[in-house]
Structures are given as C-alpha cells and as structure tokens.
Design a protein around this motif. Structure first.
Motif, PDB file in Angstrom:
ATOM      1  N   TYR A  48      -5.157   6.162  -1.297  1.00 42.47           N
ATOM      2  CA  TYR A  48      -4.286   4.999  -0.836  1.00 42.47           C
ATOM      3  C   TYR A  48      -4.561   4.039  -2.141  1.00 42.47           C
ATOM      4  CZ  TYR A  48      -3.656   6.524   4.034  1.00 42.47           C
ATOM      5  OH  TYR A  48      -3.053   6.954   5.209  1.00 42.47           O
ATOM      6  N   ARG A 101       4.379  10.349  -3.786  1.00 47.33           N
ATOM      7  CA  ARG A 101       3.789   9.066  -3.517  1.00 47.33           C
ATOM      8  C   ARG A 101       4.601   8.519  -2.396  1.00 47.33           C
ATOM      9  NH1 ARG A 101       3.615   4.926  -7.933  1.00 47.33           N
ATOM     10  NH2 ARG A 101       6.000   4.847  -7.542  1.00 47.33           N
ATOM     11  N   ARG A 139       0.562   5.785  -0.594  1.00 48.62           N
ATOM     12  CA  ARG A 139      -0.432   6.763  -0.442  1.00 48.62           C
ATOM     13  C   ARG A 139       0.250   7.875  -0.994  1.00 48.62           C
ATOM     14  NH1 ARG A 139      -0.773   7.776   6.130  1.00 48.62           N
ATOM     15  NH2 ARG A 139       1.379   8.678   6.617  1.00 48.62           N
ATOM     16  N   GLY A 166      -6.602   3.649  -6.783  1.00 50.22           N
ATOM     17  CA  GLY A 166      -6.629   4.502  -5.566  1.00 50.22           C
ATOM     18  C   GLY A 166      -8.052   4.700  -4.908  1.00 50.22           C
ATOM     19  N   GLN A 177      -9.839   7.422  -1.690  1.00 54.14           N
ATOM     20  CA  GLN A 177      -9.457   8.311  -0.968  1.00 54.14           C
ATOM     21  C   GLN A 177      -9.979   8.166   0.566  1.00 54.14           C
ATOM     22  OE1 GLN A 177      -8.597  11.870  -2.041  1.00 54.14           O
ATOM     23  NE2 GLN A 177      -8.460  11.865   0.378  1.00 54.14           N
ATOM     24  N   TRP A 223       0.925  -1.360  -0.054  1.00 52.69           N
ATOM     25  CA  TRP A 223       0.101  -0.176   0.022  1.00 52.69           C
ATOM     26  C   TRP A 223       0.710   1.230   0.170  1.00 52.69           C
ATOM     27  CZ3 TRP A 223      -5.225   0.063  -0.467  1.00 52.69           C
ATOM     28  CH2 TRP A 223      -5.984  -1.112  -0.347  1.00 52.69           C
ATOM     29  N   ALA A 231      -5.045  11.161   2.328  1.00 48.17           N
ATOM     30  CA  ALA A 231      -4.323  10.842   1.115  1.00 48.17           C
ATOM     31  C   ALA A 231      -5.286   9.836   0.413  1.00 48.17           C
ATOM     32  CB  ALA A 231      -3.115  10.147   1.358  1.00 48.17           C
ATOM     33  N   ASP A 250      -3.036  11.451   7.739  1.00 47.55           N
ATOM     34  CA  ASP A 250      -3.294  10.352   7.174  1.00 47.55           C
ATOM     35  C   ASP A 250      -3.984  10.341   5.813  1.00 47.55           C
ATOM     36  OD1 ASP A 250      -3.260   8.493  10.181  1.00 47.55           O
ATOM     37  OD2 ASP A 250      -1.867   8.458   8.915  1.00 47.55           O
ATOM     38  N   VAL A 274       3.609   2.832   2.462  1.00 50.77           N
ATOM     39  CA  VAL A 274       3.013   2.658   3.544  1.00 50.77           C
ATOM     40  C   VAL A 274       3.166   1.332   4.499  1.00 50.77           C
ATOM     41  CG1 VAL A 274       0.497   2.610   4.735  1.00 50.77           C
ATOM     42  CG2 VAL A 274       1.038   4.417   2.934  1.00 50.77           C
TER      43      VAL A 274
END
Length: 124
Positions: free
Chosen positions: A94, A45, A38, A117, A119, A36, A92, A90, A48
């Motif tokens: 993902y 970018r 984000r 992705g 949100q 993952w 972002a 946090d 994670v």
C-alpha cells in the motif's frame, strides 16, 4: 526534501483490521489531495481511496467501499487508511500519494509525490 512515509502494515488474518498511516514532511500538505494505492505481486497498481484537502470529500474503489475509510489530520500532516473486514485479495503493498490540487483524484498520474509503501498481508 519531500517525503511520504507509510506505516502500520503487517500480517493479519482474514476478517481483521489494520490502520495505515502516511506521514508527510518537507512541505505542507494541507492544501493537497491525498490518496492510497496498492500493488499486488504480478498486478498493476490500483487506486484504493482518495481524500480532498479538507477531508470532506472521499472516493473509494468498489472493491474496498464499505470496508476501508480514508481520513486525514492536516495539523499532523498525516493521512490514514482504516481497513476493516480484510480479505485475502487485499494483500498488497500500500502506497500513499499526494497531489498538488485541492480536490481528490483517483488516477495515479495525477499524483506528484509517492511514498515507498507498506506491506499488508492477509492470511486465511
């Protein structure tokens, strides 16, 4: 056609939780490392979390360690990201990614397939 489709994003208050899912199709991902990443507005970018093919090895960015948990269900070709104690930072998009290697990777350039992705927005 290989596809990675994320779901589970949304709006949550600080301190809350969300569980992201990434469903893979078009190939079998049970031998792939998954990750993952984000990207927040105006930022690059960032990594994670990552998990190896078996699920036994995981890596986390320092910023999420102890709060996020990555897991996978190879029978369902799905990887998850459980996010607890969410913070404003946090927020972002993902993105889920797959790397055609067994062991987990933390660099984006090592990944071969990417989702669109989902949100995640954390409010105060």
């Amino acid at each position: 056609q290989v596809q990675l489709v994320e779901s589970g994003g949304g709006l949550v208050q600080a301190g809350g939780s969300l569980r992201l899912s990434c469903a893979a199709s078009g190939r079998t991902f049970s031998n792939d490392a998954m990750g993952w990443f984000r990207q927040a507005p105006g930022k690059e970018r960032e990594f994670v979390a990552a998990i190896n093919w078996s699920g036994r090895t995981t890596y986390y960015a320092d910023s999420v360690k102890g709060r996020f948990t990555i897991s996978r269900n190879n029978a369902k070709n799905t990887v998850y990201l459980q996010m607890n104690s969410l913070k404003l930072e946090d927020t972002a998009v993902y993105v889920c990614a797959a790397a055609t290697v067994l062991e987990a990777r933390t660099r984006g350039r090592d990944y071969d397939y990417w989702g669109q992705g989902t949100q995640v927005t954390v409010s105060s």
